[in-house]
Write a protein that holds these residues in place. Structure first.
Motif, short mmCIF file in Angstrom:
data_model
loop_
_atom_site.label_atom_id
_atom_site.label_comp_id
_atom_site.label_asym_id
_atom_site.label_seq_id
_atom_site.Cartn_x
_atom_site.Cartn_y
_atom_site.Cartn_z
N TYR A 120 -8.34 13.80 -9.21
CA TYR A 120 -8.21 12.39 -8.83
C TYR A 120 -8.12 12.25 -7.32
CZ TYR A 120 -6.50 7.73 -8.06
OH TYR A 120 -6.36 6.45 -7.59
N ARG A 121 -7.40 13.14 -6.67
CA ARG A 121 -7.30 13.07 -5.21
C ARG A 121 -8.68 13.24 -4.58
NH1 ARG A 121 -2.20 13.28 -3.07
NH2 ARG A 121 -3.09 13.89 -1.07
N THR A 122 -9.49 14.13 -5.14
CA THR A 122 -10.86 14.32 -4.64
C THR A 122 -11.69 13.08 -4.89
OG1 THR A 122 -10.70 16.69 -5.10
CG2 THR A 122 -12.90 15.78 -4.77
N PHE A 123 -11.58 12.52 -6.09
CA PHE A 123 -12.32 11.31 -6.44
C PHE A 123 -11.91 10.14 -5.56
CE2 PHE A 123 -12.12 7.37 -9.07
CZ PHE A 123 -13.49 7.10 -9.11
N ASP A 124 -10.61 9.99 -5.33
CA ASP A 124 -10.10 8.89 -4.52
C ASP A 124 -10.63 8.99 -3.08
OD1 ASP A 124 -8.66 6.55 -4.26
OD2 ASP A 124 -6.81 7.56 -3.69
N ALA A 125 -10.66 10.20 -2.55
CA ALA A 125 -11.15 10.39 -1.19
C ALA A 125 -12.65 10.13 -1.09
CB ALA A 125 -10.84 11.81 -0.70
N SER A 126 -13.38 10.39 -2.16
CA SER A 126 -14.83 10.22 -2.15
C SER A 126 -15.27 8.76 -2.10
CB SER A 126 -15.45 10.89 -3.38
OG SER A 126 -15.14 10.16 -4.56
N LYS A 127 -14.36 7.83 -2.38
CA LYS A 127 -14.71 6.40 -2.37
C LYS A 127 -14.90 5.87 -0.95
CE LYS A 127 -11.82 5.57 -6.46
NZ LYS A 127 -10.57 4.93 -6.94
N HIS A 128 -14.27 6.53 0.01
CA HIS A 128 -14.35 6.14 1.42
C HIS A 128 -13.89 4.70 1.65
CE1 HIS A 128 -16.30 9.91 2.29
NE2 HIS A 128 -17.24 9.65 1.41
N ARG A 129 -12.89 4.28 0.92
CA ARG A 129 -12.31 2.97 1.16
C ARG A 129 -11.34 3.04 2.33
NH1 ARG A 129 -10.43 1.65 -5.07
NH2 ARG A 129 -12.51 1.35 -5.96
N PRO A 130 -11.08 1.91 3.00
CA PRO A 130 -10.02 1.92 4.02
C PRO A 130 -8.69 2.29 3.36
CG PRO A 130 -11.32 -0.10 4.13
CD PRO A 130 -11.74 0.60 2.88
N GLN A 131 -7.84 2.96 4.12
CA GLN A 131 -6.55 3.35 3.56
C GLN A 131 -5.67 2.15 3.25
OE1 GLN A 131 -5.77 5.96 7.00
NE2 GLN A 131 -5.21 7.54 5.50
N PHE B 58 0.82 -1.22 0.00
CA PHE B 58 0.00 0.00 0.00
C PHE B 58 0.85 1.27 0.00
CE2 PHE B 58 -3.15 -3.03 1.42
CZ PHE B 58 -4.32 -2.58 0.84
N GLY B 59 2.13 1.15 0.28
CA GLY B 59 3.00 2.32 0.23
C GLY B 59 3.60 2.68 1.58
N HIS B 60 4.78 3.28 1.51
CA HIS B 60 5.57 3.64 2.69
C HIS B 60 4.81 4.54 3.65
CE1 HIS B 60 8.66 6.20 4.71
NE2 HIS B 60 9.30 5.05 4.84
N GLN B 61 4.13 5.56 3.12
CA GLN B 61 3.45 6.53 3.97
C GLN B 61 2.26 5.90 4.71
OE1 GLN B 61 4.60 10.20 4.10
NE2 GLN B 61 6.22 8.73 3.65
N LEU B 62 1.57 4.98 4.06
CA LEU B 62 0.46 4.29 4.73
C LEU B 62 0.97 3.29 5.75
CD1 LEU B 62 -2.10 3.85 1.81
CD2 LEU B 62 -2.34 5.26 3.87
N ALA B 63 2.15 2.72 5.51
CA ALA B 63 2.75 1.83 6.50
C ALA B 63 3.07 2.62 7.77
CB ALA B 63 4.01 1.18 5.94
N ILE B 64 3.58 3.84 7.62
CA ILE B 64 3.82 4.69 8.78
C ILE B 64 2.51 5.01 9.48
CG2 ILE B 64 4.57 6.99 9.52
CD1 ILE B 64 6.65 6.91 7.29
N THR B 65 1.49 5.34 8.69
CA THR B 65 0.17 5.67 9.24
C THR B 65 -0.37 4.52 10.09
OG1 THR B 65 -0.30 7.10 7.33
CG2 THR B 65 -2.18 6.35 8.64
N ALA B 66 -0.29 3.31 9.55
CA ALA B 66 -0.78 2.15 10.30
C ALA B 66 0.03 1.94 11.58
CB ALA B 66 -0.70 0.89 9.43
N GLY B 67 1.34 2.09 11.48
CA GLY B 67 2.20 1.87 12.64
C GLY B 67 1.89 2.78 13.80
N ILE B 68 1.67 4.06 13.51
CA ILE B 68 1.40 4.99 14.61
C ILE B 68 0.01 4.74 15.21
CG2 ILE B 68 2.98 6.72 13.69
CD1 ILE B 68 0.59 8.37 12.82
N ARG B 69 -0.91 4.18 14.43
CA ARG B 69 -2.22 3.84 14.97
C ARG B 69 -2.15 2.65 15.92
NH1 ARG B 69 -5.48 4.80 9.33
NH2 ARG B 69 -5.96 7.01 9.67
N TYR B 70 -1.24 1.75 15.66
CA TYR B 70 -1.07 0.60 16.54
C TYR B 70 -0.23 0.91 17.77
CZ TYR B 70 -3.13 -3.05 13.58
OH TYR B 70 -4.00 -3.85 12.88
#
Length: 321
Positions: free
Chosen positions: A286-297, A75-87
């Motif tokens: 595209y960033r707006t469209f991607d955010a509108s899907k409301h998928r999990p990161q 999913f990408g480096h930045q999302l890996a960081i995001t998940a890590g800080i949530r845990y």
């Protein structure tokens, strides 16, 4: 002052690091053993296809402070960081790379600043060892461009290596951007921030997981997330095109000379400007469209070493305490 009641979480995104992850674990464990604080070490595997996960799982049988979050795919480096800080459960959370280019020896300096009252302590690079001239030049250029165009104050020559207080982590955990630019979001949430300087080390093993294409993507995410300047450039481009068209028309009228070559060149330039403008607008759309899907990161397939933790919005299929 630092004491045993302080728990520090270290978050490390991992992607195909089998060549060096065992050494990273040993270095970190030797480091935390000498510290007064209590540490947990959270590895977030970003869809590795090598034996990185197996090595970390084996290390868990030796060290009880190791945790592992395993993504279902890359999913990408930045999302890996995001998940890590949530845990992370620590009173403060340190984010660093798994290749030891960010030396653990800097962490006590960060903790000292944290104890002085700073909520974010980021590592400011003085030297980048083992990197090509192009990478050093492009990195410096990127940070300076970001500093000029961003609507938040993003410090120069800083990566994701930083310590964050629990309240900063809690604020970041509430954000839900599909393609987060973490160091920009840390600046956006605010709080009291300062720097510690360090010399970035040469990678201890393996190859960089940030080739030119990913660096460009990261830069694009950063700029489109925190600046409207590219959209203003589109407006300026349109104005320039109009002025160029008027000048060409006047030349044709008053000279009576057919300037076919000039016209063709002008058409090529204007066409290029239009395509560039459409690309910039498309990126924002595209960033707006991607955010509108409301998928999990991201989607977590397995987590190891945690107790009843769901990682906030992450989808989790299995959990191992």
């Amino acid at each position: 002052m630092p004491n045993k009641t302080n728990k520090i979480s270290i978050v490390l995104p991992v992607y195909n690091e089998e060549a060096g992850i065992k050494n990273t674990i040993e270095v970190l464990e030797n480091f935390v053993e000498c510290q007064i604080e209590t540490y947990e070490i959270i590895f977030v595997d970003d869809g590795s296809v090598d034996s990185s996960v197996d090595i970390i799982r084996h290390a868990q049988s030796q060290y009880e402070n190791i945790r592992l979050v395993e993504f279902s795919r890359n999913f990408g480096h930045q999302l890996a960081i995001t998940a890590g800080i949530r845990y992370a459960k620590g009173d403060a959370v340190v984010v660093m790379d798994a290749d030891l280019q960010d030396p653990p020896s800097v962490i006590p300096n960060m903790i000292e600043k944290w104890q002085e009252g700073f909520d974010v302590v980021y590592g400011k690079r003085l030297i980048r060892e083992g990197e090509s001239f192009f990478k050093r030049f492009s990195a410096k250029a990127f940070y300076r461009v970001m500093r000029k165009v961003a609507n938040v104050d993003i410090p120069l020559d800083t990566g994701d290596f930083r310590l964050m207080d629990r309240k900063v982590v809690d604020a970041l955990s509430k954000l839900n951007e599909p393609e987060p630019f973490v160091r920009g979001l840390v600046s956006w949430v605010g709080f009291k921030q300062t720097a510690v300087t360090y010399e970035r080390q040469e990678r201890n093993a393996g190859v960089t997981k940030y080739p030119l294409t990913k660096m460009i993507r990261l830069a694009s995410d950063g700029i489109t997330s925190f600046s409207e300047i590219p959209l203003k450039i589109v407006n300026y481009t349109g104005f320039i095109s109009i002025v160029a068209g008027i000048i060409y028309g006047l030349i044709t009228i008053f000279t009576g000379i057919s300037t076919l070559t000039f016209a063709i060149s002008l058409m090529c330039v204007l066409s290029g400007m239009i395509m560039l403008a459409l690309g910039i607008i498309g990126d924002y759309l595209y960033r707006t469209f991607d955010a509108s899907k409301h998928r999990p990161q991201y989607v977590v397939s397995n987590s190891y070493g945690f107790n009843n933790h769901t990682g906030n919005i992450a989808t989790i299929k299995k959990h191992h305490g």
